[in-house]
Motif scaffolding. Structure first.
Motif, PDB file in Angstrom:
ATOM      1  N   ALA A  97       0.835  -1.204   0.000  1.00  0.00           N
ATOM      2  CA  ALA A  97       0.000   0.000   0.000  1.00  0.00           C
ATOM      3  C   ALA A  97       0.871   1.257   0.000  1.00  0.00           C
ATOM      4  N   THR A  98       1.981   1.240   0.739  1.00  0.00           N
ATOM      5  CA  THR A  98       2.872   2.392   0.766  1.00  0.00           C
ATOM      6  C   THR A  98       3.495   2.638  -0.601  1.00  0.00           C
ATOM      7  N   ARG A  99       3.938   1.554  -1.247  1.00  0.00           N
ATOM      8  CA  ARG A  99       4.570   1.713  -2.559  1.00  0.00           C
ATOM      9  C   ARG A  99       3.588   2.228  -3.598  1.00  0.00           C
ATOM     10  N   SER A 100       2.384   1.657  -3.604  1.00  0.00           N
ATOM     11  CA  SER A 100       1.411   2.104  -4.602  1.00  0.00           C
ATOM     12  C   SER A 100       1.032   3.563  -4.372  1.00  0.00           C
ATOM     13  N   LYS A 101       0.808   3.926  -3.108  1.00  0.00           N
ATOM     14  CA  LYS A 101       0.435   5.307  -2.810  1.00  0.00           C
ATOM     15  C   LYS A 101       1.580   6.260  -3.130  1.00  0.00           C
ATOM     16  N   ALA A 102       2.812   5.826  -2.869  1.00  0.00           N
ATOM     17  CA  ALA A 102       3.977   6.668  -3.164  1.00  0.00           C
ATOM     18  C   ALA A 102       4.103   6.910  -4.668  1.00  0.00           C
ATOM     19  N   LEU A 103       3.972   5.836  -5.452  1.00  0.00           N
ATOM     20  CA  LEU A 103       4.081   5.982  -6.900  1.00  0.00           C
ATOM     21  C   LEU A 103       2.987   6.897  -7.438  1.00  0.00           C
ATOM     22  N   TYR A 104       1.758   6.671  -6.997  1.00  0.00           N
ATOM     23  CA  TYR A 104       0.648   7.451  -7.534  1.00  0.00           C
ATOM     24  C   TYR A 104       0.699   8.892  -7.044  1.00  0.00           C
ATOM     25  N   ARG A 105       1.215   9.110  -5.836  1.00  0.00           N
ATOM     26  CA  ARG A 105       1.350  10.496  -5.378  1.00  0.00           C
ATOM     27  C   ARG A 105       2.413  11.227  -6.196  1.00  0.00           C
ATOM     28  N   ALA A 106       3.482  10.538  -6.519  1.00  0.00           N
ATOM     29  CA  ALA A 106       4.520  11.173  -7.339  1.00  0.00           C
ATOM     30  C   ALA A 106       3.964  11.555  -8.712  1.00  0.00           C
ATOM     31  N   LEU A 166     -12.092  -5.269  -0.285  1.00  0.00           N
ATOM     32  CA  LEU A 166     -11.022  -6.034  -0.921  1.00  0.00           C
ATOM     33  C   LEU A 166     -10.654  -5.486  -2.289  1.00  0.00           C
ATOM     34  N   GLU A 167     -11.572  -4.760  -2.939  1.00  0.00           N
ATOM     35  CA  GLU A 167     -11.285  -4.260  -4.285  1.00  0.00           C
ATOM     36  C   GLU A 167     -10.082  -3.317  -4.273  1.00  0.00           C
ATOM     37  N   LEU A 168     -10.024  -2.406  -3.306  1.00  0.00           N
ATOM     38  CA  LEU A 168      -8.887  -1.487  -3.217  1.00  0.00           C
ATOM     39  C   LEU A 168      -7.619  -2.235  -2.819  1.00  0.00           C
ATOM     40  N   LEU A 169      -7.729  -3.165  -1.868  1.00  0.00           N
ATOM     41  CA  LEU A 169      -6.550  -3.903  -1.418  1.00  0.00           C
ATOM     42  C   LEU A 169      -5.950  -4.731  -2.551  1.00  0.00           C
ATOM     43  N   LEU A 170      -6.788  -5.310  -3.376  1.00  0.00           N
ATOM     44  CA  LEU A 170      -6.278  -6.121  -4.479  1.00  0.00           C
ATOM     45  C   LEU A 170      -5.506  -5.265  -5.476  1.00  0.00           C
ATOM     46  N   SER A 171      -5.916  -4.015  -5.648  1.00  0.00           N
ATOM     47  CA  SER A 171      -5.185  -3.136  -6.563  1.00  0.00           C
ATOM     48  C   SER A 171      -3.818  -2.757  -5.990  1.00  0.00           C
ATOM     49  N   GLN A 172      -3.639  -2.875  -4.674  1.00  0.00           N
ATOM     50  CA  GLN A 172      -2.344  -2.587  -4.046  1.00  0.00           C
ATOM     51  C   GLN A 172      -1.475  -3.826  -3.919  1.00  0.00           C
ATOM     52  N   LEU A 173      -2.088  -5.004  -4.059  1.00  0.00           N
ATOM     53  CA  LEU A 173      -1.370  -6.249  -3.816  1.00  0.00           C
ATOM     54  C   LEU A 173      -0.255  -6.470  -4.819  1.00  0.00           C
ATOM     55  N   PRO A 227       1.952 -13.253  -9.764  1.00  0.00           N
ATOM     56  CA  PRO A 227       0.719 -13.048 -10.539  1.00  0.00           C
ATOM     57  C   PRO A 227      -0.310 -14.142 -10.330  1.00  0.00           C
ATOM     58  N   ASP A 228       0.131 -15.400 -10.161  1.00  0.00           N
ATOM     59  CA  ASP A 228      -0.853 -16.473  -9.981  1.00  0.00           C
ATOM     60  C   ASP A 228      -1.583 -16.331  -8.646  1.00  0.00           C
ATOM     61  N   ILE A 229      -0.885 -15.895  -7.603  1.00  0.00           N
ATOM     62  CA  ILE A 229      -1.541 -15.685  -6.316  1.00  0.00           C
ATOM     63  C   ILE A 229      -2.483 -14.492  -6.393  1.00  0.00           C
ATOM     64  N   LEU A 230      -2.076 -13.459  -7.132  1.00  0.00           N
ATOM     65  CA  LEU A 230      -2.950 -12.304  -7.316  1.00  0.00           C
ATOM     66  C   LEU A 230      -4.231 -12.708  -8.048  1.00  0.00           C
ATOM     67  N   ASN A 231      -4.093 -13.549  -9.066  1.00  0.00           N
ATOM     68  CA  ASN A 231      -5.282 -14.023  -9.789  1.00  0.00           C
ATOM     69  C   ASN A 231      -6.172 -14.875  -8.891  1.00  0.00           C
ATOM     70  N   ARG A 246     -12.062   2.851  -8.831  1.00  0.00           N
ATOM     71  CA  ARG A 246     -12.134   2.359  -7.457  1.00  0.00           C
ATOM     72  C   ARG A 246     -10.879   1.577  -7.058  1.00  0.00           C
ATOM     73  N   THR A 247      -9.788   1.766  -7.787  1.00  0.00           N
ATOM     74  CA  THR A 247      -8.529   1.132  -7.436  1.00  0.00           C
ATOM     75  C   THR A 247      -7.596   2.181  -6.836  1.00  0.00           C
ATOM     76  N   ALA A 248      -6.411   1.724  -6.425  1.00  0.00           N
ATOM     77  CA  ALA A 248      -5.425   2.657  -5.866  1.00  0.00           C
ATOM     78  C   ALA A 248      -4.976   3.696  -6.890  1.00  0.00           C
ATOM     79  N   ARG A 249      -5.189   3.391  -8.172  1.00  0.00           N
ATOM     80  CA  ARG A 249      -4.776   4.324  -9.229  1.00  0.00           C
ATOM     81  C   ARG A 249      -5.529   5.649  -9.165  1.00  0.00           C
ATOM     82  N   SER A 250      -6.688   5.657  -8.513  1.00  0.00           N
ATOM     83  CA  SER A 250      -7.465   6.899  -8.415  1.00  0.00           C
ATOM     84  C   SER A 250      -6.687   7.999  -7.697  1.00  0.00           C
ATOM     85  N   TYR A 251      -5.678   7.614  -6.900  1.00  0.00           N
ATOM     86  CA  TYR A 251      -4.899   8.611  -6.157  1.00  0.00           C
ATOM     87  C   TYR A 251      -4.149   9.543  -7.109  1.00  0.00           C
TER      88      TYR A 251
END
Length: 723
Positions: free
Chosen positions: A51-60, A207-214, A221-225, A103-108
């Protein structure tokens, strides 16, 4: 009171260390506002690395996009302040609409780009030639904070997101076990069951937001799927359980004789649901209990002749839904094992044409209204600022814009905006205490760290808790910002007071504006969702071509998951969530009939057309009258007539099969060439007729639940004598 856990203390210490590192480097590099790097650490930090990495990337990315927009728009429009206000508001509104459409982390990215532009552009109007330098340094300060938060969070006792998702799903499993136990016991209503439904829906939505950060958590990728597959089946469990509830109430309630063997079967299904989840090492083992339950379901299936009675039709419907429930639950258990073990393969038990849809539901009207409210707030605030000539008014407008953007996606944003105001007021008081009482006695950076440690670490322990997250994060961020630490102490009380009172005034304005323009709360959103669901039910029963029925089913299911929490937030008991589940079942059954209709013979297609036309007309009436209407008795007659036609076809097929035993026995047997013969058309038709029967029974129970106790047998129609 629940005290902070060791994990909370560890997160707080790590975040504080990253913030002090960012502040030190900002001072070392002589950035003009090093405190922004410190504040950014508290904005992007999360207890989980992904979650920190995704938020950091999208904030940048969002900061860079917003800063670029400020550089682009300030020079040409700065001489036209009112036009510039409109440009700023439209930019913010456009990006805000994109943010709440994702509704994913990309909205940031869109959210940050939306309000970063006014944060940079509005203060630059007094010195437009400096806007490029302001944008560059602001980006540098934020990137420094992002790097420090990401490095410290990933290097020092990193906390992965995947185990947290497993913990959340385990809570969902506990709620699902309770819900299944109550439903299979014939209980479909009550405060505890309603609260359980709301928790199940909330977990699936979260879980929808968490999955976008996973994906940023180094998850394969197989575990994500597999995690996405698990969420999809978690989403299906609620409507399947609901579709099972009505036939069970009809079979187990009232004066009707209960089918032999059904109650022991249900009791054993409940025991199987309550079995503890297997350890990860046992995740790939077969599930003999589920196979045994499926065998018992097959043994209880009524013969074709028994389907001419309501008891037989209800039993067949209930057993069909029970088999689906067992398949979905077994898939959920197996997927949970695979995700925990991060190893193994999975063969799904539940397969259905509705699976695989990706469409989501968005209420574009509400979204546009929310965006327009934020745009209007910014324009009106700019007009007040420009007309008053208030030098510090830019701070008021920027914080008003931030507050309106932060909570635009909520049904009732005013309470959260007020929390923003109170947290900011507390930050002003704390920052003033530090700035004018503590910092004059600080002469080196280590002493500054020591004096910051106590309050910031204590506040940081509450950030991971959802009920305190917003307030404590705002206190940490705003306190760091309001202190405005520079390389040399330079504090002016009146400058501090004027600038921070401007921010508080902007937040108070945002609260009053939000209360005036968005006073509706969850009730109006629930009504709009309800009417939209009725429109899709009418579409499902119409003759209008549907491009992708899987996407239609996915959209309806996603809307239901949004509707359940909103129904809980309203005082309107005329539309409880159980009726919304019935609407979904009506649509699904109508879609099943549309798929089966061309494959049926005799007068069944015409009878099914009458049912579908009645459903479409009823729900179109509900939409036009903006409220749920009583279902016409003519629709009940149409359903019963269609049931009679289906039963007549089934009896005719059974009689034909009995008269041709040799042909029936040869179906599927090896021929001279050693390959199986094709199954007979009668056998294929029997399966299709049973599916049609299940759909019609489901419609009868969903549209007329009050008549469950007084159902009469769907006797075959009497044929007219030949002339």
């Amino acid at each position: 009171m629940v005290y902070p856990s060791l994990r909370d203390w560890l997160f707080s210490v790590k975040t504080f260390a990253a913030a002090m590192l960012a502040l030190y480097l900002g001072l070392l590099f002589e950035l003009p506002r090093p405190y922004w790097a410190m504040a950014t650490v508290y904005i992007v930090s999360n207890p989980f690395v992904g979650a920190t990495r995704s938020k950091a990337l999208y904030r940048a990315l969002g900061t860079a996009l917003g800063a670029s927009a400020a550089v682009l728009f300030v020079p040409p429009f700065v001489e036209s302040p009112y036009l510039f206000s409109v440009v700023v508001a439209l930019w913010t509104g456009t990006l805000l609409y994109l943010a709440i459409s994702d509704r994913t982390a990309r909205s940031y990215v869109f959210m940050l780009a939306g309000y970063t532009m006014p944060l940079i552009a509005l203060p630059a109007v007094f010195n437009p030639t400096n806007v490029f330098d302001l944008a560059i340094t602001r980006t540098e300060e934020i990137l420094l904070g992002i790097v420090c938060a990401s490095v410290v969070g990933g290097a020092v006792f990193p906390n992965r997101l995947a185990p947290s998702i497993v913990e959340r799903t385990d809570g969902w499993f506990r709620d699902a076990v309770f819900y299944a136990t109550e439903t299979l016991s014939g209980h479909i209503a009550g405060a505890s069951i309603s609260a359980c439904r709301q928790r199940l829906a909330a977990t699936v939505n979260g879980l929808e937001l968490l999955l976008s950060q996973l994906a940023y958590d180094h998850t394969r990728p197989d575990i994500l799927n597999r995690t996405r597959d698990l969420r999809g089946r978690m989403q299906l469990l609620l409507p399947i359980m609901s579709s099972l509830a009505d036939p069970l109430v009809a079979l187990l309630g009232g004066q009707r004789e209960r089918p032999a063997g059904l109650e022991p079967l249900l009791a054993d299904v409940v025991k199987w649901f309550n079995m503890p989840l297997r350890p990860a090492s046992q995740g790939r083992r077969p599930d003999p209990e589920a196979d045994a339950l499926r065998g018992r379901i097959a043994a209880l299936q009524p013969p074709s002749a028994a389907l001419a009675t309501w008891e037989g039709a209800l039993l067949s419907n209930a057993l069909w839904r029970l088999a689906q429930l067992i398949d979905v639950w077994q898939d959920c258990r197996a997927l949970r094992h695979l995700i925990t073990a991060e190893d193994g393969t999975w063969k799904p038990r539940f397969r259905h044409w509705r699976l695989g849809g990706t469409e989501r539901y968005f209420d574009r009207g509400i979204m546009l209204f929310s965006t327009a409210s934020a745009v209007g707030a910014i324009i009106f605030a700019c007009v007040l600022w420009i007309s008053s000539g208030w030098n510090d008014g830019a701070g008021a407008v920027t914080l008003a814009a931030v507050a309106c953007c932060f909570f635009a996606g909520l049904d009732d944003p005013a309470p959260q905006v007020f929390k923003f105001f109170t947290a900011t007021a507390a930050s002003v008081a704390l920052a003033g205490l530090y700035l004018f009482v503590v910092l004059p006695h600080v002469h080196d950076f280590p002493m500054l760290v020591i004096l910051f440690a106590g309050p910031f670490i204590l506040v940081g322990t509450l950030i991971p808790r959802p009920q305190f997250n917003l307030a404590t994060m705002l206190v940490a961020v705003n306190t760091a910002t309001f202190i405005s630490i520079q390389d040399a102490y330079d504090a002016d009380f009146f400058v501090f007071l004027n600038s921070n009172l401007a921010g508080l005034a902007g937040l108070l304005y945002a609260f009053l504006w939000t209360q005036a323009t968005r006073p509706f709360g969850a009730e109006i959103a629930a009504r709009r969702l309800m009417r939209s669901s009725w429109a899709d039910v009418a579409l499902s029963a119409s003759k209008q071509p549907i491009e992708d029925q899987r996407n239609l089913a996915a959209r309806m299911l996603d809307r239901l998951m949004q509707l359940i929490p909103r129904l809980a937030a309203t005082d309107d008991h005329r539309h409880p969530s159980i009726e919304s589940f019935r609407d979904l079942r009506i649509a699904f059954n109508a879609l099943d009939l549309r798929r089966l209709r061309p494959k049926l013979g005799g007068e069944a297609p015409a009878a099914i057309d009458g049912v579908l036309d009645g459903i479409r007309a009823h729900f179109e009436t509900c939409i036009s009258r903006r409220g749920r209407q009583q279902v016409p008795e003519s629709l009940m007659s149409a359903i019963d007539a269609a049931l009679a036609r289906i039963v007549a076809l089934g009896l005719a097929n059974a009689a034909g099969a009995a008269n041709a035993p040799d042909a029936a026995g040869a179906a599927g047997a090896p021929n001279a060439a050693g390959t199986p013969n094709a199954p007979s058309s009668a056998a294929t038709s029997a399966r299709q007729l049973r599916d049609a029967l299940h759909a019609l029974v489901g419609l009868r129970l969903s549209l007329f639940p009050a008549t469950i106790a007084s159902l009469t047998p769907p006797a075959p129609p009497t044929e007219e004598p030949a002339a």
